[in-house]
Design a protein around this motif. Structure first.
Motif, short mmCIF file in Angstrom:
data_model
loop_
_atom_site.label_atom_id
_atom_site.label_comp_id
_atom_site.label_asym_id
_atom_site.label_seq_id
_atom_site.Cartn_x
_atom_site.Cartn_y
_atom_site.Cartn_z
N PHE A 1 -3.27 -25.72 -71.15
CA PHE A 1 -3.80 -26.08 -69.84
C PHE A 1 -3.57 -27.57 -69.54
N ILE A 2 -3.91 -28.42 -70.49
CA ILE A 2 -3.77 -29.87 -70.25
C ILE A 2 -2.29 -30.25 -70.11
N SER A 3 -1.48 -29.67 -71.00
CA SER A 3 -0.05 -29.97 -70.95
C SER A 3 0.54 -29.61 -69.59
N LEU A 4 0.21 -28.42 -69.10
CA LEU A 4 0.77 -27.98 -67.83
C LEU A 4 0.16 -28.72 -66.65
N TRP A 5 -1.11 -29.08 -66.81
CA TRP A 5 -1.76 -29.85 -65.73
C TRP A 5 -1.04 -31.18 -65.54
N ILE A 6 -0.72 -31.84 -66.64
CA ILE A 6 -0.02 -33.13 -66.53
C ILE A 6 1.37 -32.90 -65.94
N ASP A 7 2.07 -31.89 -66.48
CA ASP A 7 3.46 -31.67 -66.10
C ASP A 7 3.59 -31.27 -64.64
N LYS A 8 2.71 -30.39 -64.19
CA LYS A 8 2.87 -29.82 -62.87
C LYS A 8 1.93 -30.46 -61.86
N GLY A 9 0.73 -30.80 -62.30
CA GLY A 9 -0.25 -31.36 -61.38
C GLY A 9 -0.01 -32.83 -61.11
N PHE A 10 0.91 -33.42 -61.85
CA PHE A 10 1.11 -34.87 -61.72
C PHE A 10 2.59 -35.24 -61.76
N THR B 1 16.39 -27.61 -57.42
CA THR B 1 16.87 -26.84 -58.55
C THR B 1 16.54 -25.37 -58.31
N ALA B 2 17.52 -24.52 -58.58
CA ALA B 2 17.35 -23.10 -58.27
C ALA B 2 16.29 -22.44 -59.13
N ILE B 3 16.00 -23.01 -60.31
CA ILE B 3 15.00 -22.34 -61.15
C ILE B 3 13.59 -22.89 -60.91
N MET B 4 13.42 -23.64 -59.83
CA MET B 4 12.08 -24.18 -59.57
C MET B 4 11.03 -23.07 -59.47
N ALA B 5 11.32 -22.03 -58.70
CA ALA B 5 10.34 -20.96 -58.54
C ALA B 5 10.10 -20.24 -59.88
N ALA B 6 11.16 -20.03 -60.63
CA ALA B 6 11.02 -19.38 -61.93
C ALA B 6 10.18 -20.25 -62.87
N ARG B 7 10.45 -21.54 -62.84
CA ARG B 7 9.66 -22.47 -63.66
C ARG B 7 8.20 -22.44 -63.26
N PHE B 8 7.98 -22.43 -61.94
CA PHE B 8 6.61 -22.41 -61.43
C PHE B 8 5.88 -21.17 -61.94
N LEU B 9 6.57 -20.02 -61.87
CA LEU B 9 5.92 -18.78 -62.29
C LEU B 9 5.64 -18.79 -63.79
N ALA B 10 6.61 -19.29 -64.57
CA ALA B 10 6.41 -19.33 -66.02
C ALA B 10 5.21 -20.20 -66.36
N SER B 11 5.16 -21.40 -65.76
CA SER B 11 4.04 -22.28 -66.09
C SER B 11 2.73 -21.70 -65.56
N ALA B 12 2.80 -21.00 -64.44
CA ALA B 12 1.59 -20.39 -63.89
C ALA B 12 1.07 -19.30 -64.82
N PHE B 13 1.98 -18.49 -65.34
CA PHE B 13 1.55 -17.37 -66.17
C PHE B 13 1.12 -17.83 -67.57
N ALA B 14 1.41 -19.09 -67.88
CA ALA B 14 0.87 -19.65 -69.12
C ALA B 14 -0.46 -20.34 -68.83
N GLY B 15 -0.47 -21.22 -67.84
CA GLY B 15 -1.66 -22.04 -67.56
C GLY B 15 -2.84 -21.24 -67.05
N GLY B 16 -2.59 -20.32 -66.12
CA GLY B 16 -3.68 -19.54 -65.55
C GLY B 16 -4.39 -18.68 -66.59
N PRO B 17 -3.64 -17.82 -67.31
CA PRO B 17 -4.28 -17.00 -68.34
C PRO B 17 -4.91 -17.84 -69.46
N ALA B 18 -4.34 -19.02 -69.75
CA ALA B 18 -4.95 -19.88 -70.77
C ALA B 18 -6.35 -20.28 -70.30
N LEU B 19 -6.45 -20.67 -69.03
CA LEU B 19 -7.76 -21.03 -68.47
C LEU B 19 -8.68 -19.81 -68.51
N LEU B 20 -8.11 -18.65 -68.22
CA LEU B 20 -8.92 -17.43 -68.18
C LEU B 20 -9.50 -17.11 -69.56
#
Lengths: 265, 390
Positions: B321-330, B194-213
């Motif tokens: 964090f938990i939501s994205l961990w399940i979605d992306k980490g699994f 899917t062409a938006i894979m990288a965009a999706r990755f960045l969106a989830s990263a910019f939510a999950g990472g700062p949430a952890l921070l």
């Protein structure tokens, strides 16, 4: 600007890292790397510009016809039998039409065809995704089209398994050697942690022999040079309607299937 | 500066010892995996990547998210992030360390891993991923360490760091884009193609990472005298809110394409993940949990009252964090392998050794994070009250 020893070491260290990394890349791109397939073939070896296989499903009549081609491959290539699907390693195997050609099954197919096992093996693609993704060139394409695997270079990352749309690759999840029924000393066994698959029997082609499955198939599997209009494969393809697995993906699979009519069972 | 990590309270050492114990257990099981092979995990011929690669993918996102602090602070001169930015950079260091370890434990022949450098293969995305990840690790260690070292002495950071900081911005985007390309370019894996894979990755990263921070910043403030700043945390929470909205929106785009087009190959992985396929539904409860947590987090983040109150903000960040961990980490990794190329379903679930090795790697990351944060916090406590012009 004067720099102290600490600064100097920092800059020197960073430069060294960049230089080494850069050299490795330049070396690789500039140098014409020696390929394993550049050795001149043995006299009497079978050679081709592009090997391909035609599988005439009409000629597989009994269960025994399948067993013969699969067993010969398993035994000469030291394929282990773990007895469970999780660790399974397979080079050549069968499945029904629906699972061999997913999405191409028709609703009211002849029952014989629906239940018939189809033979599957590596497609030795023209544009193999496995070769494209391999980070070490452990899997590579020879000039004759055969997609090979270097068991000593493979790091076991399994990127090729994710990339192969045909499920043709198997990974050694554990040491295969205790599970080889009778070891063939002529062919190497593999270690745990590497990926393997069908090689179109390169070791036999080098000796002037046809692939083992082809030899055992009683003419049901035809092997030859796809670029040669007089080859057996070309003759079979020009006189029959054939299909390939997932050609729409652009991989250029080189295994062709002749399905025939309802009378094939 | 590392000496700062060698002195600490009883609580600090208890935590370090706890992490070392988890690492020890993980290491013992890794030795077991090393001798037996990857068959010790739940992976199979059909699902040939699992928890390890999932964690790797998720953590690349956490690492990349440091850029969400670097951009406002260094490009827009947003002073409020002056204190928190070092936490982001050191979190990136810890996350990339875990990424590299997760790749390492996933190798069938780990002793040959240098083959990636000995036989560089530019047509392989994995080659580029190795390059950008090690580069990013290097950048963040150098930037974080140098700026903190300068601060300790009461000086502004040396001028040569600035270009590195600017380079680190597109570099952060690149690590997650390249990681997305590992998946998004594979023929025959509909879920990933899917062409938006990288965009999706960045969106989830910019939510999950700062949430952890945010969670880490709240913990640091509670346990030490170092305060990353209430306003800084509030600003980061807005970043989390926007990114999480984008992430859920992108997910909706995927669902629309799959189900409106009605193409079986597009729909089947989603079917497997959310309702089950051919009677297999092992991941369904997890995926729904992820979706529910995503909705809860959005409510808490979008409504200003709950976002501004730090207690509810912490809950929101934990749910993100938990939501994205399940979605992306699994789910993302497993879903890509189901159904398999033969349109059959083989399920996956991590084994006990695999889980313990995974926890060991996480503990290693947290140990790195603890040490780096200890250094940063100690330096900040020493220089408290001194304002430095950047």
């Amino acid at each position: 600007m004067s720099i102290d020893r600490r600064e100097f070491l920092k800059i020197a260290g960073a430069s060294a890292i960049f230089a080494l990394g850069g050299m490795a890349i330049v070396n690789d791109i500039v140098k014409d790397n020696l390929e394993a397939s550049q050795f001149s073939p043995e006299p009497g070896a079978l050679t081709a510009r592009k090997w391909a296989m035609v599988i005439d499903m009409q000629k597989f009549k009994t269960e025994d016809d399948y067993k013969k081609v699969i067993n010969v491959c398993n035994s000469i290539h030291n394929i282990p039998d773990f007895g469970n699907p999780k660790d399974e390693i397979k080079w050549i195997w069968t499945d029904t039409f629906e699972h061999t050609f997913p999405g191409q099954q028709q609703e009211f197919m002849p029952e014989s065809l629906e239940r018939m096992p189809f033979v599957m093996l590596c497609n030795h693609c023209d544009n193999p995704p496995c070769v494209r993704v391999c980070p070490t060139k452990a899997t590579f394409k020879r000039k004759d089209g055969i997609v090979m695997q270097d068991m000593h270079r493979c790091i076991g990352c399994r990127f090729c398994m994710a990339a192969c749309p045909y499920g043709s690759r198997s990974f050694n999840w554990r040491d295969p050697r205790p599970f080889i029924k009778k070891e063939n000393p002529e062919y190497p066994t593999r270690t745990k942690g590497v990926v393997e698959k069908c090689t179109f029997c390169v070791e036999r082609l080098a000796k002037g022999l046809m692939p083992a499955c082809v030899e055992a198939s009683n003419g049901a599997m035809i092997f030859g040079d796809l670029t040669d209009p007089n080859s057996e494969v070309r003759k079979a393809l020009s006189s029959n309607y054939s299909i390939r697995r997932k050609p729409e993906l652009g991989t250029g699979p080189n295994i062709y299937y002749i399905i025939g009519g309802a009378d094939n069972a | 500066m590392l000496d700062k990590a060698l002195t600490g309270s009883r609580r600090y050492w208890t935590w370090v010892l706890f992490l070392l114990a988890v690492i020890g257990v993980g290491f013992i099981f890794y030795l077991k995996q090393f001798s037996y092979g990857l068959g010790i995990t739940g992976m199979s011929r059909d699902v040939s990547w699992g928890l390890y690669i999932g964690q790797f993918t998720f953590l690349v996102g956490v690492a990349a998210s440091a850029v969400m602090l670097v951009i406002p602070y260094y490009l827009h001169n947003y002073k409020k992030f002056g204190k928190i930015v070092i936490l982001g950079e050191f979190l990136a260091v810890s996350a990339v360390t875990m990424c590299i370890l997760f790749i390492f434990v996933d190798m069938g022949q780990p002793t040959r891993i240098m083959n990636v450098i000995l036989h560089p293969t530019p047509n392989s995305i994995m080659f580029w991923d190795a390059l950008v990840l090690s580069g990013y690790l290097f950048l963040n260690i150098v930037i974080g360490w140098t700026t903190l070292g300068a601060e300790r002495k009461g000086f502004p950071p040396p001028a040569w760091v600035k270009p590195l900081i600017y380079i680190s911005i597109p570099w952060a985007i690149s690590i997650h884009t390249v990681t997305a390309f590992l998946y998004a370019g594979l023929p025959g894996r509909h879920f990933w193609l899917t062409a938006i894979m990288a965009a999706r990755f960045l969106a989830s990263a910019f939510a999950g990472g700062p949430a952890l921070l945010i969670l880490l910043a709240l913990i640091v403030r509670k346990l030490t005298k170092f305060d990353p700043g209430k306003e800084a945390i509030q600003s980061v929470s807005k970043i989390v809110a926007y990114a999480m909205v984008a992430n859920v929106f992108f997910m909706g785009l995927e669902l629309f394409t799959a189900f409106y087009s009605n193409i079986p190959g597009e729909m089947h992985p989603f079917d497997y993940l959310y309702v089950g396929l051919d009677g297999h539904a092992k991941l369904v409860p997890l995926m729904w949990l992820s979706s529910i947590l995503a909705v809860v987090s959005l409510v808490l983040l979008i409504y200003p009252g709950t976002r501004r109150m730090e207690k509810t903000l912490a809950v929101a960040c934990a749910t993100v964090f938990i939501s994205l961990w399940i979605d992306k980490g699994f789910g993302l990794i497993i879903g890509g392998f189901i159904p398999n190329p033969f349109d059959r379903v083989t399920e996956y679930w991590p084994t006990m050794p695999e889980t313990l090795i995974t926890l060991g790697v996480w503990a290693t990351g947290f140990l790195v994070l603890t040490i780096l944060y200890k250094v940063a916090v100690s330096v900040r406590e020493d220089t408290a009250g001194i304002e430095i012009e950047h």
